[in-house]
Design an enzyme around this catalytic site. Structure first.
Site, short mmCIF file in Angstrom:
data_model
loop_
_atom_site.label_atom_id
_atom_site.label_comp_id
_atom_site.label_asym_id
_atom_site.label_seq_id
_atom_site.Cartn_x
_atom_site.Cartn_y
_atom_site.Cartn_z
N ARG A 56 -5.23 4.62 -8.41
CA ARG A 56 -4.80 5.96 -8.81
C ARG A 56 -5.06 6.18 -10.30
NH1 ARG A 56 1.30 7.12 -8.07
NH2 ARG A 56 0.96 5.13 -7.02
N LEU A 67 0.87 -1.17 0.00
CA LEU A 67 0.00 0.00 0.00
C LEU A 67 0.91 1.22 0.00
CD1 LEU A 67 -2.81 -0.73 2.64
CD2 LEU A 67 -3.17 -0.22 0.22
N ASP A 68 0.58 2.23 -0.81
CA ASP A 68 1.36 3.46 -0.81
C ASP A 68 1.34 4.10 0.57
OD1 ASP A 68 1.87 3.17 -3.49
OD2 ASP A 68 0.28 4.54 -4.14
N PRO A 69 2.38 4.88 0.92
CA PRO A 69 2.37 5.61 2.20
C PRO A 69 1.11 6.45 2.39
CG PRO A 69 4.56 5.68 1.25
CD PRO A 69 3.67 5.04 0.22
N ALA A 98 -1.82 5.70 1.48
CA ALA A 98 -2.99 4.84 1.69
C ALA A 98 -3.04 4.29 3.11
CB ALA A 98 -2.97 3.69 0.69
#
Length: 308
Positions: A180, A45-47, A49
């Site tokens: 995204r 998961l992206d930071p 998120a």
């Protein structure tokens, strides 16, 4: 609490990842709490998120790929009218355009184009690798790499709410889907551009959101000792519940755990993967593969060490 250097602990932790931490940073925090000898996450998961990040400890790491491949569900807020360098709110604004007035019908028609099987071009700001380097490293240098379109499946896309310049969507999708990119592509379809304002993963592989816990909750439980922490582990076989269950008698269990092929108690198609249990103890043994009337070892757990 006095902690040993590392210990053998096996199972799955459902972490509600906080904003600002990378998936690996979150993994290492939980791993240190458990002092787990082995650990791995199941899809970054992206930071930016938040939400469900299943973490596999010990022998459960052998089955992490199945969680990586599983469908996932997200709640996301898309900011309309602004394109950014990264496709999310952390990037620099590239363009600003007015958001068109939309009727419910016209918006639904656009959203319908993002349901079912669709094609995506992965974003430059992603962990996808090119010649051994993640794309985001090229993006930070201003280098654009040509990316191939990918087919992904959006099994559900529901409009939860909207304002004049935001859309909140509930999305269930297949492995490899970039939320995204969905946000950016919806913005292009509307003619105004868009970027991701927030992203929360609700669930992975059908795990219930109410079963995940925050880092702060795990840290508080850790003060009570390992037994308290271990009580919140989910058994590793839940990662492979989509495979048929097979129970082996004790003699076949012993042979299987020594790496030998055993008679299959069920009739399934050739090369089907099955999850195996000892008939008497119901202990999970790992995965086997059907070979005619037999089952061969496919991915076994270390029964001398695992704790669940």
């Amino acid at each position: 609490m006095v902690k040993a250097k590392w210990r053998s602990v096996d199972g799955i932790v459902l972490l509600n990842k906080p904003i600002g931490l990378s998936s690996n940073q979150a993994l290492q925090r939980v791993r240190r709490l458990y002092q787990a000898a082995k650990a791995g996450h199941t899809g970054a998961l992206d930071p930016l998120a938040t939400g469900m990040l299943p973490l596999c400890l010990g022998e459960a790491t052998k089955f992490s790929q199945y969680l990586l491949d599983a469908d996932k569900r997200y709640l996301t807020c898309i900011q309309l009218g602004k394109r950014t360098t990264t496709g999310d709110r952390e990037g620099e604004v590239l363009t600003e355009d007015s958001v068109p007035t939309l009727t419910d019908e016209s918006l639904e028609e656009i959203l319908n184009g993002f349901r079912g099987e669709i094609e995506q071009i992965p974003p430059m700001y992603s962990a996808l690798k090119h010649e051994g380097k993640p794309l985001y490293e090229y993006a930070r240098q201003g280098i654009v790499i040509e990316r191939k379109r990918r087919r992904v499946t959006i099994s559900n896309l529901t409009l939860v709410s909207r304002t004049e310049d935001t859309l909140t969507l509930d999305i269930q999708c297949s492995k490899g889907t970039y939320i995204r990119t969905i946000g950016e592509d919806i913005g292009e379809a509307l003619g105004c551009g868009a970027h991701l304002h927030s992203l929360h993963r609700i669930s992975t592989a059908g795990y219930l959101p109410e079963n995940m816990m925050t880092l702060e909750e795990f840290e508080a439980i850790a003060e009570q000792g390992y037994d308290a922490l271990d009580a919140h582990l989910i058994t590793m076989d839940t990662a492979v519940e989509h495979f048929a269950k097979v129970e082996l008698p004790e003699s076949d269990t012993v042979n299987m755990m020594f790496g030998r092929t055993v008679p299959s108690p069920v009739s399934l198609e050739h090369e089907a993967v099955v999850r195996m249990y000892d008939q008497g103890t119901q202990r999970f043994l790992g995965l086997g593969q059907i070979k005619g009337a037999f089952i061969r070892p496919y991915r076994l757990v270390n029964t001398s060490e695992f704790s669940l």
